[in-house]
Scaffold this motif. Structure first.
Motif, PDB file in Angstrom:
ATOM      1  N   TYR A 280      58.614  19.202  -4.071  1.00  0.00           N
ATOM      2  CA  TYR A 280      58.644  18.538  -2.678  1.00  0.00           C
ATOM      3  C   TYR A 280      58.951  19.668  -1.573  1.00  0.00           C
ATOM      4  O   TYR A 280      58.437  19.371  -0.402  1.00  0.00           O
ATOM      5  N   GLY A 289      50.672  21.103   0.976  1.00  0.00           N
ATOM      6  CA  GLY A 289      50.864  19.779   1.388  1.00  0.00           C
ATOM      7  C   GLY A 289      50.457  19.839   2.995  1.00  0.00           C
ATOM      8  O   GLY A 289      49.791  18.534   3.522  1.00  0.00           O
ATOM      9  N   VAL A 312      54.637  16.217   5.781  1.00  0.00           N
ATOM     10  CA  VAL A 312      55.101  17.132   4.771  1.00  0.00           C
ATOM     11  C   VAL A 312      56.682  17.548   5.073  1.00  0.00           C
ATOM     12  O   VAL A 312      57.214  17.714   3.917  1.00  0.00           O
TER      13      VAL A 312
END
Ligand SMILES: [Zn+2]
Length: 406
Positions: A280, A289, A312
């Protein structure tokens, strides 16, 4: 060869080593000091300080500080301060990044004598060839500085993976071919001609750990003693400092924040687990992302309010906050330093990160965690790596600077 005298037992020798280290450390940390002030700070007699300073001057390690003479009111005679001299040892710090090599040469004071950073893809080919290539870069930097013979006292190497206490790479999900290598000694073998042969100090550490030391020693942060430096490049890591000392765990794997689970059902990670923070908030997740090419581009897009970039970074900040709250609840550190690419992205990450800390970090009830941006940027790990070498030399200067003991 040194011969033990009947009136100079071995203990006295080790005491002298220790005291020399105290004197040098004071000069490294505080800068020019009068002999009387050195005596006050170290608790040694003025006569002892004078003898040490004389020996250090003879070795070129210490010199009078011109123009800095301080009048002593009681006698009206100037007390000439001393400082680390042009013959003081220098240390080389190197960072082997996933796609770059950087290096610096520093004085014991932390002053940077030389610095380089060059793109090098460490993922391709044989790691031993990459190591030889990095050694050439470092040798070029040192040669360009025209240092006197024997000035390089050691080599500190920062690496993006888990480094065992023996200096070998235990795990490097982003550079798997490097597992088992001793990159510090490998580089030192190429660079042996630069230093003092067998006496060359070699330290190898995780890049987030060494970046934490860099910020602690040279980042000029007030009252920094217990903190975690959270940083990312391709991987995500935390350098943990407790009571002013680095905490690396039993096998060197403490602070593997990038592989802390944020979502047990999240996307697969290179480490074999699922839903790791790195998926992430690592570089790849951020760029893929957001559809941007580099961190500068991502920052600019988020500054312009482009929805993909903003979302993001919000997601990354939240994931970072969930993981950081777990770290804070375990270690009770009052400060988180945002380093690596997080320093540049801090304006966009800090909000969602702080929101998660407020919900999840227990100590937030009485003393909220302070978020601080790293000051040394991409230099933190190499400066910490070189600083660690100086720290070891100052612990035992006579081993590495035998000319001082005579
Ligand atoms: Zn993982």
């Amino acid at each position: 060869m040194r011969v033990a005298r009947l009136d100079a037992p071995a203990r006295q020798g080790s005491l002298r080593r220790h005291n020399l280290g105290l004197v040098l450390r004071e000069l490294a940390v505080a800068g020019p000091l009068a002999r009387a002030e050195l005596a006050r700070r170290t608790g040694l007699t003025k006569a002892t300080i004078s003898a040490y300073v004389e020996a250090l001057q003879a070795a070129g390690i210490v010199e009078e500080a011109p123009g800095a003479a301080v009048a002593v009111p009681s006698r009206g005679r100037p007390a000439s301060p001393v400082r680390l001299g042009s013959g003081a040892p220098v240390a080389v710090g190197v960072e082997l990044g996933v796609d770059f090599v950087s290096a610096c040469v520093t004085a014991p004071t932390g002053e940077v004598v030389g610095m380089l950073r060059t793109p090098r893809d460490q993922r391709s080919g044989d790691p031993r060839d990459r190591l030889a290539e990095a050694a050439d870069d470092v040798a070029g930097l040192v040669a360009s500085l025209a240092l006197g013979a024997g000035r390089v006292v050691g080599l500190g190497v920062a690496f993006p993976g888990v480094v065992g206490p023996d200096g070998r790479i235990r795990s490097a999900p982003n550079l798997p071919g490097w597992n088992g290598l001793d990159v510090g000694r490998g580089l030192a073998a190429h660079l042996g001609r630069l230093g003092s042969g067998e006496r060359l100090v070699v330290e190898t550490g995780n890049e987030a750990d060494l970046a934490a030391l860099g910020e602690l020693w040279f980042g000029e942060h007030p009252e920094l003693a217990d903190f975690a430096l959270v940083s990312a490049e391709v991987g995500v890591g935390a350098g943990i400092v407790v009571g002013g000392r680095l905490f690396t765990g039993a096998t060197g794997a403490a602070g593997e924040l990038g592989h802390l689970t944020v979502d047990p059902d999240g996307p697969a990670c290179g480490c074999g687990s699922k839903g790791c923070l790195e998926r992430y908030a690592g570089l790849v997740a951020l760029l893929e992302g957001s559809g941007t090419a580099d961190i500068g581009g991502l920052r600019a897009a988020a500054d312009r309010g482009e929805p993909r970039a903003v979302s993001v970074l919000a997601r990354a900040g939240t994931a970072l906050g969930v993981a950081a709250a777990a770290l804070v609840n375990l270690l009770d550190v009052p400060v988180l330093v945002l380093g690596g690419i997080y320093a540049e992205l801090a304006p966009h990450l800090a909000g969602p990160l702080a929101a998660e800390l407020q919900i999840r970090a227990v100590r937030h009830l009485w003393d909220p965690v302070r978020l601080v941006t790293a000051r040394l940027g991409a230099e933190a790990a190499v400066r910490g790596a070189a600083g660690l070498v100086h720290d070891r030399v100052l612990d035992d200067p006579a081993t590495y600077l035998p000319e001082v003991l005579g």
